[in-house]
Design a protein around this motif. Structure first.
Motif, PDB file in Angstrom:
ATOM      1  N   ALA A  58      17.716  26.208  10.350  1.00  0.00           N
ATOM      2  CA  ALA A  58      18.474  26.021   9.254  1.00  0.00           C
ATOM      3  C   ALA A  58      18.446  27.529   8.748  1.00  0.00           C
ATOM      4  N   VAL A  59      17.576  28.180   8.678  1.00  0.00           N
ATOM      5  CA  VAL A  59      17.449  29.579   8.074  1.00  0.00           C
ATOM      6  C   VAL A  59      18.087  30.655   8.905  1.00  0.00           C
ATOM      7  N   LYS A  60      18.009  30.445  10.114  1.00  0.00           N
ATOM      8  CA  LYS A  60      18.555  31.316  11.110  1.00  0.00           C
ATOM      9  C   LYS A  60      20.145  31.346  11.024  1.00  0.00           C
ATOM     10  N   ALA A  61      20.519  29.953  10.536  1.00  0.00           N
ATOM     11  CA  ALA A  61      22.029  29.985  10.411  1.00  0.00           C
ATOM     12  C   ALA A  61      22.727  30.647   9.014  1.00  0.00           C
ATOM     13  N   ILE A  62      21.790  31.130   8.383  1.00  0.00           N
ATOM     14  CA  ILE A  62      22.286  31.682   6.922  1.00  0.00           C
ATOM     15  C   ILE A  62      22.659  33.223   7.423  1.00  0.00           C
ATOM     16  N   GLU A  63      23.738  33.507   6.719  1.00  0.00           N
ATOM     17  CA  GLU A  63      24.405  34.822   6.906  1.00  0.00           C
ATOM     18  C   GLU A  63      23.460  36.007   6.497  1.00  0.00           C
ATOM     19  N   GLY A  64      23.246  36.994   7.430  1.00  0.00           N
ATOM     20  CA  GLY A  64      22.460  38.183   6.969  1.00  0.00           C
ATOM     21  C   GLY A  64      20.837  37.834   7.573  1.00  0.00           C
ATOM     22  N   VAL A  65      20.670  36.603   8.333  1.00  0.00           N
ATOM     23  CA  VAL A  65      19.445  36.492   8.775  1.00  0.00           C
ATOM     24  C   VAL A  65      19.589  36.780  10.244  1.00  0.00           C
ATOM     25  N   VAL A  66      18.536  37.579  10.785  1.00  0.00           N
ATOM     26  CA  VAL A  66      18.309  38.030  12.194  1.00  0.00           C
ATOM     27  C   VAL A  66      17.553  36.935  12.881  1.00  0.00           C
ATOM     28  N   ASP A  67      16.263  36.731  12.207  1.00  0.00           N
ATOM     29  CA  ASP A  67      15.465  35.773  12.956  1.00  0.00           C
ATOM     30  C   ASP A  67      14.683  34.932  11.807  1.00  0.00           C
ATOM     31  N   ALA A  68      14.232  33.944  12.140  1.00  0.00           N
ATOM     32  CA  ALA A  68      13.458  33.375  11.124  1.00  0.00           C
ATOM     33  C   ALA A  68      12.151  32.128  11.533  1.00  0.00           C
ATOM     34  N   LEU A  69      11.213  32.195  10.776  1.00  0.00           N
ATOM     35  CA  LEU A  69      10.564  31.060  11.065  1.00  0.00           C
ATOM     36  C   LEU A  69       9.771  30.359   9.801  1.00  0.00           C
ATOM     37  N   SER A  70       9.757  29.020  10.073  1.00  0.00           N
ATOM     38  CA  SER A  70       9.538  28.347   8.816  1.00  0.00           C
ATOM     39  C   SER A  70       8.225  27.551   9.183  1.00  0.00           C
ATOM     40  N   VAL A  71       7.144  27.745   8.446  1.00  0.00           N
ATOM     41  CA  VAL A  71       5.849  27.026   8.761  1.00  0.00           C
ATOM     42  C   VAL A  71       5.601  26.049   7.879  1.00  0.00           C
ATOM     43  N   THR A  72       5.113  24.878   7.974  1.00  0.00           N
ATOM     44  CA  THR A  72       4.824  23.767   7.123  1.00  0.00           C
ATOM     45  C   THR A  72       3.207  23.744   6.837  1.00  0.00           C
ATOM     46  N   ILE A  73       3.068  23.699   5.755  1.00  0.00           N
ATOM     47  CA  ILE A  73       1.673  23.766   5.162  1.00  0.00           C
ATOM     48  C   ILE A  73       1.358  22.354   4.346  1.00  0.00           C
ATOM     49  N   GLY A  76       0.820  -1.283  -0.103  1.00  0.00           N
ATOM     50  CA  GLY A  76       0.043  -0.055  -0.053  1.00  0.00           C
ATOM     51  C   GLY A  76       0.770   1.202  -0.141  1.00  0.00           C
ATOM     52  N   VAL A  77       0.048   2.398   0.228  1.00  0.00           N
ATOM     53  CA  VAL A  77       0.899   3.762   0.192  1.00  0.00           C
ATOM     54  C   VAL A  77       0.637   4.387   1.471  1.00  0.00           C
ATOM     55  N   THR A  78       1.669   5.108   2.184  1.00  0.00           N
ATOM     56  CA  THR A  78       1.505   5.678   3.424  1.00  0.00           C
ATOM     57  C   THR A  78       1.774   7.253   2.963  1.00  0.00           C
ATOM     58  N   ASP A  79       0.884   8.082   3.420  1.00  0.00           N
ATOM     59  CA  ASP A  79       1.026   9.486   3.199  1.00  0.00           C
ATOM     60  C   ASP A  79       1.204  10.027   4.348  1.00  0.00           C
ATOM     61  N   THR A  80       2.333  10.870   4.768  1.00  0.00           N
ATOM     62  CA  THR A  80       2.640  11.612   6.004  1.00  0.00           C
ATOM     63  C   THR A  80       2.396  12.955   5.835  1.00  0.00           C
ATOM     64  N   ASN A  81       1.173  13.747   6.317  1.00  0.00           N
ATOM     65  CA  ASN A  81       1.098  15.071   5.955  1.00  0.00           C
ATOM     66  C   ASN A  81       1.353  15.860   7.443  1.00  0.00           C
ATOM     67  N   PHE A  82       2.481  16.762   7.539  1.00  0.00           N
ATOM     68  CA  PHE A  82       2.794  17.573   8.391  1.00  0.00           C
ATOM     69  C   PHE A  82       1.957  18.823   8.423  1.00  0.00           C
ATOM     70  N   GLY A  83       1.810  19.373   9.743  1.00  0.00           N
ATOM     71  CA  GLY A  83       1.077  20.834   9.847  1.00  0.00           C
ATOM     72  C   GLY A  83      -0.459  20.923   9.886  1.00  0.00           C
ATOM     73  N   PRO A  84      -0.615  22.334   9.814  1.00  0.00           N
ATOM     74  CA  PRO A  84       0.244  23.308   9.666  1.00  0.00           C
ATOM     75  C   PRO A  84       0.890  23.739  10.810  1.00  0.00           C
ATOM     76  N   GLY A  85       2.254  24.018  10.951  1.00  0.00           N
ATOM     77  CA  GLY A  85       2.838  24.332  12.135  1.00  0.00           C
ATOM     78  C   GLY A  85       4.529  24.846  12.137  1.00  0.00           C
ATOM     79  N   MET A  86       4.742  25.216  13.149  1.00  0.00           N
ATOM     80  CA  MET A  86       6.282  25.698  13.007  1.00  0.00           C
ATOM     81  C   MET A  86       7.487  24.598  12.802  1.00  0.00           C
ATOM     82  N   SER A  87       8.240  24.275  11.910  1.00  0.00           N
ATOM     83  CA  SER A  87       9.000  23.524  11.849  1.00  0.00           C
ATOM     84  C   SER A  87      10.571  23.785  12.622  1.00  0.00           C
ATOM     85  N   MET A  88      10.765  23.352  13.781  1.00  0.00           N
ATOM     86  CA  MET A  88      12.051  23.818  14.344  1.00  0.00           C
ATOM     87  C   MET A  88      13.300  23.627  13.602  1.00  0.00           C
ATOM     88  N   GLY A  89      13.479  22.437  12.919  1.00  0.00           N
ATOM     89  CA  GLY A  89      14.689  22.256  12.258  1.00  0.00           C
ATOM     90  C   GLY A  89      14.922  23.303  11.122  1.00  0.00           C
TER      91      GLY A  89
END
Length: 301
Positions: A159-174, A142-155
């Protein structure tokens, strides 16, 4: 009962909830929290006033298990250092494509030092992985689908906060359905930074390359943060030769609170495994739960 002596390495979103989860565990004792030396020059958060806070785990005595509450890209280096000291480790490493490599890399180190590493011990990967496994043996085809969110992804946010020039970041999964997701990334940047260059760096990061991703500039990320998250997992498959077996699992959760709780349960399981490295699907469920084995069987079976 001799309690499991636990240290928390890192004090971000997960580390804060891990302190609470360890303190609530009747079979554990919080030995201390390890923070970056730069953090120790700042005022100690009030919730840590009665907890030993150090910059190096060597300053703590007789640590059985360390909960690595750090970004995934720092996990392997930190785990290697701890395992070489004979300290078992638990982490919530969430880069799915690199989990097998991490497991294999830590396995021999853990065996050589008579310790245990339980990796990717959050809710996904982690407890969701266990649910996917259960669905798999219930309906092998069969087939399994994993649907995340909606919500904040910490990882993803870290990852975005570590990019040069970024002060703060939020990634939301839809969730878009059938395991397909949209990433909404909200960023604050330094005044002289180039938004287009930062956006390009985000889009080519391994965390984002496989999903539709939108990057938006905002004045204040903190006004948008909600650590709630969730998952809807569905499998349509075949049991034996019988078709149309429909399986569904759903939860709505506080992301860091659940992640830290599963890590604490994994710390308990560390002391019940042979030396080596494990993912959660390799750990007997009963090893994660506090209580007498026979009483648990009577209660849960």
């Amino acid at each position: 009962m001799e309690k499991i002596r636990v240290a928390i390495v890192g004090y971000g979103n997960i580390g804060k909830f891990a302190v609470e989860a360890v303190n609530e565990a009747p079979d554990m004792e919080l030995v201390g929290v390890v923070r970056r030396p730069s953090s120790l020059s700042k005022p100690i958060p009030p919730e840590l006033n009665n907890i030993t806070v150090v910059s190096d785990i060597d300053e703590l005595e007789n640590v059985d298990v360390a909960l690595i509450s750090m970004p995934s890209r720092l996990v392997e280096e930190t785990a290697v250092q701890l395992l070489n000291k004979g300290i078992s480790t638990v982490d919530s490493f969430d880069i799915h494509s690199k989990i097998v490599d991490l497991r294999n890399n830590l396995n021999l180190i853990a065996q050589d030092n008579n310790s245990v590493a339980i990796i990717s011990s959050g809710w996904d990967p982690g407890s969701d992985s266990m649910i996917r496994g259960i669905m798999e043996f219930m309906a092998p085809r069969g087939v399994t689908d994993t649907n995340f969110g909606p919500g904040m992804s910490m990882g993803h946010s870290v990852a975005v906060k570590a990019i040069e020039g970024v002060v703060d970041a939020l990634s939301v999964t839809i969730p878009l359905g059938t395991g397909i997701h949209r990433r909404m990334v909200y960023i604050q940047i330094e005044p002289e930074s180039n938004f287009d260059q930062i956006k390009e760096n985000i889009l080519k990061d391994p965390y984002f390359v496989n999903d539709e991703t939108h990057v938006k500039l905002v004045p204040n990320v903190k006004d948008l943060i909600d650590v709630g998250h969730g998952v809807l997992m569905e499998r349509k498959g075949v049991s034996g030769s019988t078709h149309n077996q429909l399986l569904k699992y759903e939860m709505r959760i506080n992301n860091p609170a659940l992640t830290s709780q599963i890590m604490v349960a994994s710390a308990r399981a560390c002391l019940k495994q042979n030396p080596g490295s494990y993912t959660l699907i390799e750990i007997p469920i009963i090893d994660l739960i506090y209580g007498d084995r026979e009483e648990l069987i009577h209660k849960l079976v």
